[in-house]
Scaffold this motif. Structure first.
Motif, PDB file in Angstrom:
ATOM      1  N   THR A  29      39.010  32.801   2.299  1.00 12.54           N
ATOM      2  CA  THR A  29      38.244  34.015   2.576  1.00 12.54           C
ATOM      3  C   THR A  29      38.197  34.285   4.072  1.00 12.54           C
ATOM      4  O   THR A  29      38.382  35.427   4.519  1.00 12.54           O
ATOM      5  N   SER A  30      37.961  33.256   4.868  1.00  9.54           N
ATOM      6  CA  SER A  30      37.999  33.409   6.324  1.00  9.54           C
ATOM      7  C   SER A  30      39.366  33.911   6.774  1.00  9.54           C
ATOM      8  O   SER A  30      39.472  34.720   7.703  1.00  9.54           O
ATOM      9  N   ALA A  31      40.413  33.415   6.109  1.00  8.38           N
ATOM     10  CA  ALA A  31      41.771  33.850   6.448  1.00  8.38           C
ATOM     11  C   ALA A  31      41.950  35.341   6.219  1.00  8.38           C
ATOM     12  O   ALA A  31      42.663  36.012   6.978  1.00  8.38           O
ATOM     13  N   LEU A  32      41.294  35.875   5.215  1.00  5.26           N
ATOM     14  CA  LEU A  32      41.364  37.314   4.940  1.00  5.26           C
ATOM     15  C   LEU A  32      40.545  38.117   5.951  1.00  5.26           C
ATOM     16  O   LEU A  32      40.970  39.175   6.424  1.00  5.26           O
ATOM     17  N   ILE A  33      39.368  37.616   6.268  1.00  6.57           N
ATOM     18  CA  ILE A  33      38.443  38.364   7.124  1.00  6.57           C
ATOM     19  C   ILE A  33      38.979  38.523   8.540  1.00  6.57           C
ATOM     20  O   ILE A  33      38.924  39.621   9.124  1.00  6.57           O
ATOM     21  N   ALA A  34      39.495  37.461   9.135  1.00  3.34           N
ATOM     22  CA  ALA A  34      39.853  37.480  10.564  1.00  3.34           C
ATOM     23  C   ALA A  34      40.867  38.563  10.928  1.00  3.34           C
ATOM     24  O   ALA A  34      40.646  39.311  11.884  1.00  3.34           O
ATOM     25  N   ALA A  60      36.359  40.753   1.573  1.00  4.53           N
ATOM     26  CA  ALA A  60      36.782  40.651   2.974  1.00  4.53           C
ATOM     27  C   ALA A  60      36.909  42.028   3.606  1.00  4.53           C
ATOM     28  O   ALA A  60      36.568  42.228   4.779  1.00  4.53           O
ATOM     29  N   ILE A  61      37.395  42.982   2.834  1.00  2.00           N
ATOM     30  CA  ILE A  61      37.508  44.361   3.339  1.00  2.00           C
ATOM     31  C   ILE A  61      36.130  44.918   3.654  1.00  2.00           C
ATOM     32  O   ILE A  61      35.924  45.537   4.705  1.00  2.00           O
ATOM     33  N   LEU A  62      35.172  44.685   2.767  1.00  3.52           N
ATOM     34  CA  LEU A  62      33.806  45.159   2.986  1.00  3.52           C
ATOM     35  C   LEU A  62      33.165  44.468   4.192  1.00  3.52           C
ATOM     36  O   LEU A  62      32.516  45.103   5.023  1.00  3.52           O
TER      37      LEU A  62
END
Length: 270
Positions: A29-34, A60-62
């Motif tokens: 999830t962190s990988a998506l957010i950054a 992650a988009i939100l």
């Protein structure tokens, strides 16, 4: 364990897959957010993705401040239907986030073609497809502007928790900014240029991932796709989840809804 272990792992991945950068992070999830966070997305900005995925993709988009726009799936592959993406693009669209599910790889050639036409960033959610290759022989997650990976215990490469961001050469993203966001927004010690977080992967877990990639790639590839729709993934499209319903986040993806219903009712057939 010294921080150099993380550096060794990241350099190994970077060199092995000929990348601009590899950033080891604490989960998928962190990988998506950054990388999304690095784009400085605004409330009206949109990111196109599939509703037939684990909710972390659209969450992650939100979290990054944008709106997910859902495109239906191909009934054969269960991946985002690349032929329906273009009609979902608006003046607010900033990125496309395809998801490589069950070890299957999206049609990245067509998706990248669309992204180039409309000047969009492409971020591949590759949590379930490390080691999978497309028809051209290139690795999933390394075919666009960034690829995100999970090392969770159910994945074919596992450090129990963990993940990584792979940024290919020629990416439209600022790899230095993405790396900084994963380290509290630091550019140099105690110089915080961006809003960031501690997304770093602990060194012992970096060592686990490093050894698996060096010694066990054949086994990693053999485990691709072991957990699929017959194992119950996924019984609902993400916009049917209570949080999304409560905030009016909707979609119109009848194929995905039908597949999810069949999985939920135990009638899905491969």
């Amino acid at each position: 364990m010294p921080a150099i272990i993380r550096n060794i792992f990241e350099e190994y991945v970077k060199e092995r897959f000929d990348l601009e950068d590899c950033i080891a992070v604490n989960n998928g999830t962190s990988a998506l957010i950054a990388p999304l966070w690095s784009m400085d997305l605004q409330p009206d900005d949109e990111v196109i993705t599939t509703p037939f995925t684990f909710i972390a993709t659209s969450n992650a988009i939100l979290i990054a401040g944008a709106k997910p726009v859902f495109v239906d799936i191909n009934p054969e592959t269960l991946l985002i239907d690349e032929n329906k993406i273009e009609q979902a693009i608006t003046e607010n669209t900033k990125a496309i986030m395809p998801v490589h599910l069950y070890g299957r790889v999206c049609n990245m050639e067509k998706i990248n073609e669309i992204a180039k036409k409309y000047d969009l960033v492409v971020i591949e959610d590759t949590a379930q497809a490390f080691g999978a290759t497309c028809h051209c022989g290139k690795f999933a997650g390394m075919l666009s502007d960034a690829g995100t990976f999970s090392f969770y215990k159910t994945k074919n490469i596992s450090t129990f928790e963990g993940g990584m961001i792979c940024i290919p050469k020629g990416s439209r993203l600022d790899s230095g900014k993405v790396r900084s966001i994963c380290d509290q927004g630091q550019v140099g010690r105690y110089n915080h240029e961006y809003l960031g977080f501690n997304f770093r992967l602990a060194e012992p877990l970096c060592l686990m991932a490093y050894e698996q990639m060096k010694l066990h790639m054949k086994g990693i590839k053999a485990e691709l796709g072991l957990r699929g729709p017959s194992a119950g993934h996924y019984p609902n499209v993400v916009y049917e989840q209570p949080y999304y319903i409560g905030r009016g986040i909707t979609g119109n993806c009848p194929v995905a809804e039908k597949v999810a219903k069949s999985i939920r009712e135990g009638t899905y057939e491969e």
